[in-house]
Every structure is written in structure tokens, then in C-alpha cells.
Design a protein around this motif. Structure first.
Motif, short mmCIF file in Angstrom:
data_model
loop_
_atom_site.label_atom_id
_atom_site.label_comp_id
_atom_site.label_asym_id
_atom_site.label_seq_id
_atom_site.Cartn_x
_atom_site.Cartn_y
_atom_site.Cartn_z
N ARG A 338 0.83 -1.20 0.00
CA ARG A 338 0.00 0.00 0.00
C ARG A 338 0.87 1.25 0.00
O ARG A 338 2.02 1.23 0.45
N PHE A 339 0.27 2.33 -0.46
CA PHE A 339 0.86 3.66 -0.30
C PHE A 339 -0.26 4.67 -0.46
O PHE A 339 -1.36 4.35 -0.93
N ARG A 340 -0.03 5.90 -0.05
CA ARG A 340 -0.96 6.98 -0.29
C ARG A 340 -0.33 7.96 -1.28
O ARG A 340 0.82 8.36 -1.13
N LEU A 341 -1.09 8.31 -2.29
CA LEU A 341 -0.69 9.36 -3.22
C LEU A 341 -1.28 10.67 -2.69
O LEU A 341 -2.50 10.85 -2.68
N ILE A 342 -0.43 11.56 -2.24
CA ILE A 342 -0.86 12.80 -1.60
C ILE A 342 -0.61 13.97 -2.55
O ILE A 342 0.52 14.23 -2.96
N ILE A 375 4.51 10.03 -3.12
CA ILE A 375 4.23 8.68 -2.63
C ILE A 375 4.57 8.67 -1.15
O ILE A 375 5.71 8.93 -0.76
N GLU A 376 3.60 8.38 -0.29
CA GLU A 376 3.85 8.40 1.15
C GLU A 376 3.29 7.13 1.78
O GLU A 376 2.32 6.54 1.31
N GLY A 377 3.94 6.72 2.88
CA GLY A 377 3.48 5.55 3.62
C GLY A 377 3.56 4.26 2.83
O GLY A 377 2.73 3.36 3.03
N CYS A 378 4.55 4.13 1.98
CA CYS A 378 4.65 2.94 1.13
C CYS A 378 5.15 1.74 1.95
O CYS A 378 6.16 1.83 2.65
N THR A 379 4.43 0.63 1.85
CA THR A 379 4.80 -0.58 2.59
C THR A 379 5.66 -1.53 1.76
O THR A 379 6.04 -2.59 2.24
N VAL A 380 5.93 -1.16 0.51
CA VAL A 380 6.75 -2.00 -0.37
C VAL A 380 8.22 -1.71 -0.07
O VAL A 380 8.66 -0.56 -0.10
N ALA A 381 8.99 -2.77 0.20
CA ALA A 381 10.40 -2.60 0.50
C ALA A 381 11.16 -2.16 -0.75
O ALA A 381 10.97 -2.74 -1.82
N PRO A 382 12.01 -1.15 -0.64
CA PRO A 382 12.83 -0.76 -1.80
C PRO A 382 13.86 -1.84 -2.11
O PRO A 382 14.17 -2.65 -1.22
N PRO A 383 14.35 -1.90 -3.35
CA PRO A 383 14.08 -0.95 -4.43
C PRO A 383 12.77 -1.28 -5.16
O PRO A 383 12.34 -2.42 -5.22
N TYR A 384 12.15 -0.24 -5.69
CA TYR A 384 10.98 -0.40 -6.54
C TYR A 384 10.94 0.78 -7.51
O TYR A 384 11.64 1.78 -7.33
#
Length: 449
Positions: A338-342, A375-384
Motif C-alpha cells: 500500500r501507499f498513499r498518493l498525496i 508517494i507516502e506511507g509505502c509498505t513495499v520494501a525498496p528498491p521499486y
């Protein structure tokens, strides 16, 4: 299960939604009012920011007025606190400032909490002084009682906007449909109460598949609300997002009538949703009346041909790209990703240097602002990787042949500029190991000056 997507879209467009001409007029009048109060009125030195949409205007749940009724928009006027003013003076001085203008003279009415501006074309604007006091909290005023009233409509708007994203925007359409039904009964429930009660029924946990379209969202929310309040003997607490109870606006009789209507609506809607295709329109007509699904295919085609301009709102535009089709990136959304697009917009000179989240104003953005999307609060581990799409819509975008819709690879932030009016949006995907695992969308309603 028969979703009847086309019929719901046509019913919303032709009988429920406020038509675009009225929306444009409303937005134009609010923009002109904002310019007057901020730049040309006797209160200009006290105005600290743009007018802030609130209520149905901010939530985008205004519907076409029922027979004999006009429609309205509520806006907040951010003002600097004056130490020598009593609370009642803010609305009094606001009316004086408006009456001093030839544009608004003899059009205003002084209310308990607002000044109402009546226009000739069946609508009015309620302007509410909005003050952030020394304690850091925001207030409106009550003129009759001469007291401060703690409120934060911005927090309420942001909560509804975030919940709407969970449903891919179908929450707002469902609220409009329920308001349409309310207006055709003896039900006396304020729009903000009905909106909050339905929004509270949105579940954001992983695995929810009830929000695929308007029909499934409507049935899920109405059934959930019926299940929730059905056993109750009095109205539940309805949080206004700052710990105050919106249910104070609901009488006991109003609550009992709502319980009864929800029971009927839930039963009829479930029957309609589960009906075979050859029976579903008739079952939905038992909910909404004969106008639902009444148009034949030929009539729909004729109406489309007669439309003055195809604005491509929420429909694929010519040249618009698809992540899978044009970039060969499969979309397999992971509920754990998940992430929020702000989206944020630059301030006016009255609030220099401060970017404000678009969600605070119901995603209404004036022309001429700088915009940022992160992109804020992204739960996907980098790199992406992050892929972005900017999509314009509306008459101006079509006339300028600038619907856009290309998809580009970028970083966690992008910038844009609000150039012309219309209902636009920005979408982002997070791509991990060549697969799009998360996405979010930010609506941007650019308002003409």
C-alpha cells in the motif's frame, strides 16, 4: 449478480448528479466570491487563505435538487482572530463587507452561523467565518448565542476523501443515490449525518471485494448500516473526526424512520443485485422508480450523439496508455502493498509559502497553482519503480487536445501546474520486480476563475 453498470451511470448522469452546467456556475461563483473577499473587501486584511469548501460541496455529494428545492454550497472563510471581537461580530462584519459591494448588495441574509448569498439561478452559498484561535484549534461562531463552536470540517472532508479511495470512488456515488432516495421519502436526516454514517461502513482491511462497482458498493454500505443500527434503540455516536457527535442533529423520530427505510432499502437492493439479468432492471426500479434503466440502447446512443462534447471523464481517452498494454507490466495488486498518493497545492499570497493538501478542500484547486504529488506511507520494501499517469478531462482539455494519459517512469514525487478547469486525476503505480503491486489515485478538480 447483475451490476447494471451502464444503467447506473445513466441514472446518475440524467437524474441524480447535479448537471455540469450548474457545477460550473457554482464553482465560478465561489471563485469570484473568493477573489472579492480576499482582495477587494473591507475584510481583506483579515482573510488568511482561500475559501474552503465544506459539506456536500467539498464531499462532491451535491445532487440535483428535488422539485421545488434549490441547491447550496457551504464554504469556510479563514479569518485572523481579532482580540477585541466577540464571536457574533464575525458574521455581522462579513455581511457588511458583502453588502458594500454592488455584486452582493441585497442578496445576503444573516444567519446564526453564516451569511447566505442568494443567486437568481436556484442556488445559494453559505459563507461561514472560520477562525484558528490562539489555542491552535479551529472554530466557527454562533451569532445568536455569541459563542465559539469547535469544528474542523477539513478533517471530516479528508476522512471522507480517504474512505472514497478505498471504494475506487463508488462511495460518493452511493451517497448520492441514498440522498436521492431520502429526498423522495419523509426521511429527515441531514446530509452530513447520512454521509458520515455511510462512510463509517467502509472497510479498508485486505480482502474486501464489495466495492467493485456502484451497485455492489451501494448494497454493501446500506446492508452494513442496516445491520449496525437495526438493533439499536437510539442513534449511535457519529464521530465528526474531532470527537464530537454528529448524531446530535438527528431526532429520535428521524432515527427510527431511518431504521425503517434502511430495512426496506437493504431488502430491495439485495433482491435487485442478486436477480437474473432479465429481471434486474425491474427489481432496481422497485428501489429507484421507473426512471432507472428506462432508456433503451437506441435512446442512449441518440443521447450520446446529441451531447455537445465528449469530455472523457473516467473513460479511456484517445491515446491514453495502459500499464499492461503499452508498458507490458502486469498488474497484480498485493493487499499487503500500500501507499498513499498525496496531492498538495501552493498557497495564495494570503498564506504564503504553505502547500495545502488537496483533500482538505475536497480536491478543489484554483487555476494557476503549483501542484505536487508524493508517494507516502509505502509498505513495499525498496528498491521499486514508480510509474505515473496524469489524465485531464473536461471541455477545456478536449478543446485544447490535451487529455494526456501517457504513463512515465519517475521517482516518489512529481510536480504539475493547474492550467485549466475540469475533473482531472493523477495515478501512480509501485512496480516491484517488474510487477505493479500497488496503486493509488488522486482526483484534481480544477476550478475556473
Amino acid at each position: 449478480m447483475t451490476a447494471r453498470v451502464r444503467e447506473f451511470n445513466a441514472f446518475l448522469r440524467d437524474y441524480v448528479n447535479l448537471n455540469q452546467g450548474r457545477v460550473n456556475t457554482l464553482q465560478s461563483r465561489v471563485s469570484s466570491l473568493d477573489t472579492f473577499l480576499g482582495d477587494d473587501s473591507s475584510l481583506s486584511d483579515l482573510v488568511v487563505d482561500d475559501l474552503i469548501p465544506q459539506g456536500s460541496f467539498a464531499h462532491k455529494t451535491i445532487i440535483r435538487p428535488y422539485t421545488g428545492n434549490d441547491f447550496d454550497a457551504d464554504v469556510l472563510l479563514p479569518m485572523e482572530e481579532q482580540q477585541d471581537w466577540e464571536p457574533k461580530k464575525y458574521t455581522v462584519e462579513l455581511q457588511k463587507a458583502l453588502e458594500a459591494s454592488s455584486r452582493y448588495r441585497a442578496k445576503t441574509t444573516l444567519g446564526k452561523r453564516c451569511v447566505t448569498i442568494d443567486y437568481a439561478d436556484d442556488f445559494h452559498i453559505d459563507v461561514v467565518p472560520f477562525i484558528t484561535r490562539a489555542d491552535g484549534s479551529s472554530y466557527i461562531t454562533h451569532r445568536i448565542d455569541n459563542e465559539w463552536i469547535r469544528q474542523d470540517p477539513v478533517a471530516l472532508t479528508e476522512w471522507i476523501e480517504q474512505s472514497s479511495r478505498v471504494t475506487s470512488g463508488h462511495l460518493i456515488r452511493a451517497i448520492r443515490l441514498v440522498k436521492y432516495l431520502r429526498d423522495r421519502t419523509s426521511l429527515n436526516v441531514a446530509s452530513v449525518v447520512l454521509t458520515a454514517m455511510l462512510t463509517e461502513r467502509v472497510h479498508s482491511f485486505a480482502g474486501v471485494d464489495e466495492y467493485q462497482n456502484v451497485a455492489t458498493t451501494l448494497v454493501a454500505l446500506v446492508e452494513d448500516l442496516h445491520d449496525y443500527i437495526g438493533p439499536m434503540t437510539s442513534a449511535p455516536w457519529i464521530d465528526d473526526r474531532i470527537g464530537q457527535n454528529l448524531a446530535d442533529r438527528l431526532t429520535h423520530t428521524g432515527f427510527l424512520n431511518l431504521q425503517s427505510q434502511l430495512k426496506t432499502w437493504a431488502r430491495k437492493m439485495r433482491t435487485a443485485l442478486d436477480a437474473p439479468a432479465d429481471e434486474s432492471i425491474e427489481r432496481w426500479q422497485e428501489v429507484f422508480g421507473d426512471k432507472f434503466g428506462a432508456s433503451t440502447s437506441a435512446e442512449l446512443a441518440l443521447a450520446a450523439a446529441a451531447a455537445p462534447l465528449e469530455t472523457y471523464e473516467k473513460r479511456e481517452a484517445p491515446g491514453e496508455q495502459s500499464l499492461e498494454r503499452d508498458h507490458h507490466i502486469p498488474v497484480r495488486l498485493d493487499p499487503r502493498a500500500r501507499f498513499r498518493l498525496i496531492g498538495r497545492m501552493s498557497a495564495t499570497r494570503r498564506a504564503a509559502g504553505r502547500y495545502r493538501p488537496m483533500s482538505a478542500t475536497g480536491n478543489h484547486v484554483p487555476i494557476g497553482r503549483s501542484l505536487s504529488f508524493t508517494i507516502e506511507g509505502c509498505t513495499v520494501a525498496p528498491p521499486y519503480d514508480v510509474y505515473w499517469k496524469v489524465r485531464n478531462a473536461g471541455a477545456e482539455a478536449v478543446e485544447r487536445s490535451n487529455l494526456r494519459g501517457e504513463i512515465v517512469k519517475g521517482g516518489d514525487k512529481m510536480t504539475e501546474h493547474s492550467s485549466y478547469a475540469g475533473n482531472h486525476w493523477v495515478q501512480a503505480w509501485v512496480v516491484k520486480n517488474g510487477v505493479a503491486v500497488a496503486t493509488d489515485l488522486q482526483d484534481v478538480t480544477i476550478v475556473s476563475n
